[in-house]
Design a protein around this motif. Structure first.
Motif, mmCIF file in Angstrom:
data_model
loop_
_atom_site.group_PDB
_atom_site.id
_atom_site.type_symbol
_atom_site.label_atom_id
_atom_site.label_comp_id
_atom_site.label_asym_id
_atom_site.label_seq_id
_atom_site.Cartn_x
_atom_site.Cartn_y
_atom_site.Cartn_z
ATOM 1 N N ALA A 1 0.839 -1.199 0.000
ATOM 2 C CA ALA A 1 0.000 0.000 0.000
ATOM 3 C C ALA A 1 0.872 1.246 0.000
ATOM 4 O O ALA A 1 1.898 1.305 0.689
ATOM 5 C CB ALA A 1 -0.913 -0.007 1.219
ATOM 6 N N GLY A 2 0.458 2.243 -0.774
ATOM 7 C CA GLY A 2 1.167 3.510 -0.825
ATOM 8 C C GLY A 2 2.300 3.558 -1.832
ATOM 9 O O GLY A 2 2.843 4.647 -2.089
ATOM 10 N N VAL B 1 -5.051 -3.797 -19.098
ATOM 11 C CA VAL B 1 -4.558 -2.626 -18.355
ATOM 12 C C VAL B 1 -5.490 -2.303 -17.193
ATOM 13 O O VAL B 1 -5.042 -2.034 -16.067
ATOM 14 C CB VAL B 1 -4.415 -1.409 -19.298
ATOM 15 C CG1 VAL B 1 -3.895 -0.195 -18.531
ATOM 16 C CG2 VAL B 1 -3.487 -1.730 -20.463
ATOM 17 N N GLN B 2 -6.784 -2.334 -17.456
ATOM 18 C CA GLN B 2 -7.761 -2.037 -16.402
ATOM 19 C C GLN B 2 -7.679 -3.051 -15.268
ATOM 20 O O GLN B 2 -7.758 -2.681 -14.085
ATOM 21 C CB GLN B 2 -9.167 -2.034 -17.002
ATOM 22 C CG GLN B 2 -9.440 -0.856 -17.927
ATOM 23 C CD GLN B 2 -10.691 -1.041 -18.753
ATOM 24 O OE1 GLN B 2 -11.400 -2.046 -18.626
ATOM 25 N NE2 GLN B 2 -10.975 -0.084 -19.618
ATOM 26 N N ALA B 3 -7.515 -4.321 -15.602
ATOM 27 C CA ALA B 3 -7.459 -5.357 -14.574
ATOM 28 C C ALA B 3 -6.275 -5.131 -13.645
ATOM 29 O O ALA B 3 -6.403 -5.190 -12.409
ATOM 30 C CB ALA B 3 -7.372 -6.741 -15.225
ATOM 31 N N ILE B 4 -5.107 -4.847 -14.227
ATOM 32 C CA ILE B 4 -3.905 -4.638 -13.404
ATOM 33 C C ILE B 4 -4.009 -3.342 -12.616
ATOM 34 O O ILE B 4 -3.716 -3.295 -11.415
ATOM 35 C CB ILE B 4 -2.643 -4.642 -14.288
ATOM 36 C CG1 ILE B 4 -2.494 -5.998 -14.996
ATOM 37 C CG2 ILE B 4 -1.396 -4.342 -13.450
ATOM 38 C CD1 ILE B 4 -1.389 -6.033 -16.028
ATOM 39 N N GLY B 5 -4.439 -2.273 -13.293
ATOM 40 C CA GLY B 5 -4.549 -0.985 -12.622
ATOM 41 C C GLY B 5 -5.554 -0.997 -11.484
ATOM 42 O O GLY B 5 -5.286 -0.477 -10.392
ATOM 43 N N ALA B 6 -6.715 -1.610 -11.708
ATOM 44 C CA ALA B 6 -7.743 -1.648 -10.676
ATOM 45 C C ALA B 6 -7.295 -2.488 -9.481
ATOM 46 O O ALA B 6 -7.533 -2.115 -8.323
ATOM 47 C CB ALA B 6 -9.037 -2.207 -11.260
ATOM 48 N N ALA B 7 -6.632 -3.612 -9.752
ATOM 49 C CA ALA B 7 -6.171 -4.458 -8.656
ATOM 50 C C ALA B 7 -5.107 -3.746 -7.826
ATOM 51 O O ALA B 7 -5.085 -3.861 -6.598
ATOM 52 C CB ALA B 7 -5.618 -5.770 -9.208
ATOM 53 N N ALA B 8 -4.211 -3.001 -8.485
ATOM 54 C CA ALA B 8 -3.191 -2.249 -7.751
ATOM 55 C C ALA B 8 -3.826 -1.134 -6.924
ATOM 56 O O ALA B 8 -3.441 -0.893 -5.773
ATOM 57 C CB ALA B 8 -2.157 -1.681 -8.724
ATOM 58 N N ALA B 9 -4.812 -0.454 -7.498
ATOM 59 C CA ALA B 9 -5.497 0.610 -6.763
ATOM 60 C C ALA B 9 -6.260 0.038 -5.565
ATOM 61 O O ALA B 9 -6.331 0.672 -4.500
ATOM 62 C CB ALA B 9 -6.453 1.344 -7.697
ATOM 63 N N ARG C 1 -5.328 -2.240 -3.740
ATOM 64 C CA ARG C 1 -4.333 -2.438 -2.682
ATOM 65 C C ARG C 1 -3.773 -1.104 -2.178
ATOM 66 O O ARG C 1 -2.750 -1.073 -1.502
ATOM 67 C CB ARG C 1 -3.197 -3.315 -3.193
ATOM 68 C CG ARG C 1 -3.642 -4.735 -3.504
ATOM 69 C CD ARG C 1 -2.459 -5.621 -3.824
ATOM 70 N NE ARG C 1 -2.892 -6.988 -4.026
ATOM 71 C CZ ARG C 1 -2.167 -8.061 -3.701
ATOM 72 N NH1 ARG C 1 -0.960 -7.895 -3.167
ATOM 73 N NH2 ARG C 1 -2.615 -9.273 -3.929
ATOM 74 N N ASP C 2 -4.428 -0.010 -2.538
ATOM 75 C CA ASP C 2 -4.057 1.330 -2.092
ATOM 76 C C ASP C 2 -2.699 1.768 -2.630
ATOM 77 O O ASP C 2 -1.976 2.537 -1.979
ATOM 78 C CB ASP C 2 -4.064 1.421 -0.561
ATOM 79 C CG ASP C 2 -5.470 1.292 0.014
ATOM 80 O OD1 ASP C 2 -6.411 1.792 -0.635
ATOM 81 O OD2 ASP C 2 -5.622 0.670 1.076
ATOM 82 N N ALA C 3 -2.341 1.310 -3.816
ATOM 83 C CA ALA C 3 -1.144 1.804 -4.482
ATOM 84 C C ALA C 3 -1.482 3.091 -5.222
ATOM 85 O O ALA C 3 -2.644 3.366 -5.554
ATOM 86 C CB ALA C 3 -0.609 0.762 -5.445
ATOM 87 N N ASP C 4 -0.460 3.878 -5.496
ATOM 88 C CA ASP C 4 -0.587 5.118 -6.261
ATOM 89 C C ASP C 4 -0.275 4.776 -7.717
ATOM 90 O O ASP C 4 0.883 4.620 -8.095
ATOM 91 C CB ASP C 4 0.398 6.153 -5.719
ATOM 92 C CG ASP C 4 0.295 7.476 -6.443
ATOM 93 O OD1 ASP C 4 -0.666 7.679 -7.210
ATOM 94 O OD2 ASP C 4 1.200 8.319 -6.248
ATOM 95 N N VAL C 5 -1.321 4.632 -8.539
ATOM 96 C CA VAL C 5 -1.190 4.056 -9.876
ATOM 97 C C VAL C 5 -1.121 5.139 -10.943
ATOM 98 O O VAL C 5 -1.930 6.078 -10.957
ATOM 99 C CB VAL C 5 -2.373 3.110 -10.180
ATOM 100 C CG1 VAL C 5 -2.243 2.512 -11.574
ATOM 101 C CG2 VAL C 5 -2.449 2.005 -9.130
ATOM 102 N N ARG C 6 -0.147 5.002 -11.854
ATOM 103 C CA ARG C 6 -0.031 5.844 -13.047
ATOM 104 C C ARG C 6 0.016 4.933 -14.264
ATOM 105 O O ARG C 6 0.735 3.935 -14.263
ATOM 106 C CB ARG C 6 1.229 6.706 -13.007
ATOM 107 C CG ARG C 6 1.278 7.703 -11.862
ATOM 108 C CD ARG C 6 0.260 8.826 -12.055
ATOM 109 N NE ARG C 6 0.384 9.849 -11.035
ATOM 110 C CZ ARG C 6 -0.218 9.832 -9.869
ATOM 111 N NH1 ARG C 6 -0.995 8.813 -9.562
ATOM 112 N NH2 ARG C 6 -0.057 10.809 -8.998
ATOM 113 N N ILE C 7 -0.743 5.276 -15.306
ATOM 114 C CA ILE C 7 -0.756 4.492 -16.539
ATOM 115 C C ILE C 7 -0.163 5.344 -17.651
ATOM 116 O O ILE C 7 -0.673 6.428 -17.953
ATOM 117 C CB ILE C 7 -2.185 4.050 -16.907
ATOM 118 C CG1 ILE C 7 -2.789 3.212 -15.770
ATOM 119 C CG2 ILE C 7 -2.177 3.253 -18.209
ATOM 120 C CD1 ILE C 7 -4.261 2.874 -15.974
#
Length: 377
Positions: free
Chosen positions: A42-43, A59-67, A69-75
């Motif tokens: 997280a973070g 892309v959506q699957a990976i980005g949404a799963a990372a978000a 987990r409370d990660a700060d996601v940039r695509i």
């Protein structure tokens, strides 16, 4: 003309079929394994470095799963990378600047880091990012198949393989199509364990990678990143770890033209993941299938091997169903990885479900969702 079931393999993400929007549900077990493999916390700042043609559902699957987990996601959507240094002057300032600021990079490129100097392994190791590469595998198919194998099962296979492989004096690879090549002076990647800053790993996880100091014999190409599936056999003769001769019609000429200065044998990999697909998969999926083998020829620099940077003419060659002898002992028999039947491997697999299901190397049989995650109670 050689008839090969992989002749229709895609040559870029543009050639990959799109996934249905609702299939994102079925991609999540593989994405969960991906994020656990990269040890996402997280973070953390996560950069998804995705070529323009990567399927948005992936892309959506990976980005949404990372978000989640409370990660700060940039695509960051980027132009496709060119192979073998064909576009050495391509401006990559934005890509490299973003890479430097990320804690975790998840890269969805077709040609991968080995072809690009600013993102080559030496640059990755000099940074604090953990770099996970979906090299030709940022696809729904890869996440649905090889991505579903629990990481603990892969690590068990890798540890068992390395016990035998790292002690070997020589490894001989043969195939029914005529490959007969022997490697010696071997250095293997160790069991990597948890990812650390500066680490580069492929996903789906899949094999035991090595570097030889000597390679002798003949490699008959079944598929390569330069030629695709050749219409007639391409025979590569190696002596002293150098390519001495390339024979075999138009594909042989393409291979010679790709590296006019010549090639050496840079590395090889034995596939260990029984769930990686074969039919319909890209070469960089099939190489990871349990019992498969591939090796990477790299371009000489000034007539000599230079391993500290890209050779700018890297060509990976696939052997789908080899027989592999490790100091004379059978390790793979006509594409069957024998250790899949060993009790210590089946014991680990049994934590997740029936071993005969977890370890079945029929790539058409997708691992059921309930066998892909936390150990069963």
């Amino acid at each position: 003309m050689t008839i090969n079931p992989y002749a229709g393999s895609p040559f870029s993400y543009v050639a990959e079929p799109p996934a249905a929007p609702y299939s994102i549900v079925e991609l999540m077990p593989g994405v969960r394994n991906l994020l656990e493999y990269v040890r996402l916390e997280a973070g953390e700042r996560v950069l998804l470095l995705m070529e323009h043609a990567v399927d948005p559902v992936v892309v959506q699957a990976i980005g949404a799963a990372a978000a989640y987990r409370d990660a700060d996601v940039r695509i960051l959507s980027v132009a496709p990378f060119s192979p073998g240094g064909w576009d050495r002057e391509a401006p990559l300032d934005i890509e490299t600047a973003a890479f430097r600021e990320a804690d975790v990079v998840i890269s969805g490129t077709w040609w991968g880091e080995v072809h690009t100097a600013p993102l080559f392994f030496d640059q990755i190791k000099s940074r604090s990012s953990r770099f996970l590469s979906l090299h030709m595998t940022a696809t729904a198919g890869a996440l649905l198949t090889g991505g579903r194998l629990p990481a603990e099962v892969f690590y068990a296979l890798l540890r068992r393989a390395l016990r035998q492989l790292t002690a070997a004096g020589s490894i001989r690879v043969t195939s029914e199509r005529g490959t007969d090549v022997t490697f010696s002076g071997l250095t293997f990647d160790p069991d990597p364990g948890a990812m650390r800053p500066g680490d580069w790993r492929p996903f789906p996880y899949g094999g035991a990678n090595f570097w030889p100091t000597d390679t002798e014999g003949v490699l008959v190409v079944e598929d390569s990143t330069v030629t695709g599936v050749p219409e007639e056999p391409v025979r590569i003769t190696l002596e002293g770890n150098l390519v001495r001769k390339i024979e075999g019609g138009a594909a042989a000429e393409q291979l010679r033209r790709y590296a006019p200065g010549g090639y050496y044998m840079r590395h090889g990999l034995f596939g260990l993941n029984p769930k990686v697909r074969v039919s319909g998969g890209t070469q960089f999926e099939r190489e990871k299938h349990a019992g498969a083998f591939y090796c990477g020829l790299d371009g000489l620099t000034g007539g000599v091997p230079v391993k500290t940077g890209p050779g700018f003419a890297h060509c990976d060659c696939q052997i789908d169903r080899p027989t592999v002898l490790v100091d004379g002992e059978v390790f793979v028999e006509r594409g069957r990885l024998l250790m899949l039947d060993e009790p210590e491997i089946r014991e680990v697999a049994a934590q997740f479900g029936p071993p005969e299901v977890i370890l079945d190397d029929n790539p058409v049989m997708i691992l059921p969702r309930r066998y892909t995650g936390a150990p069963t109670r």
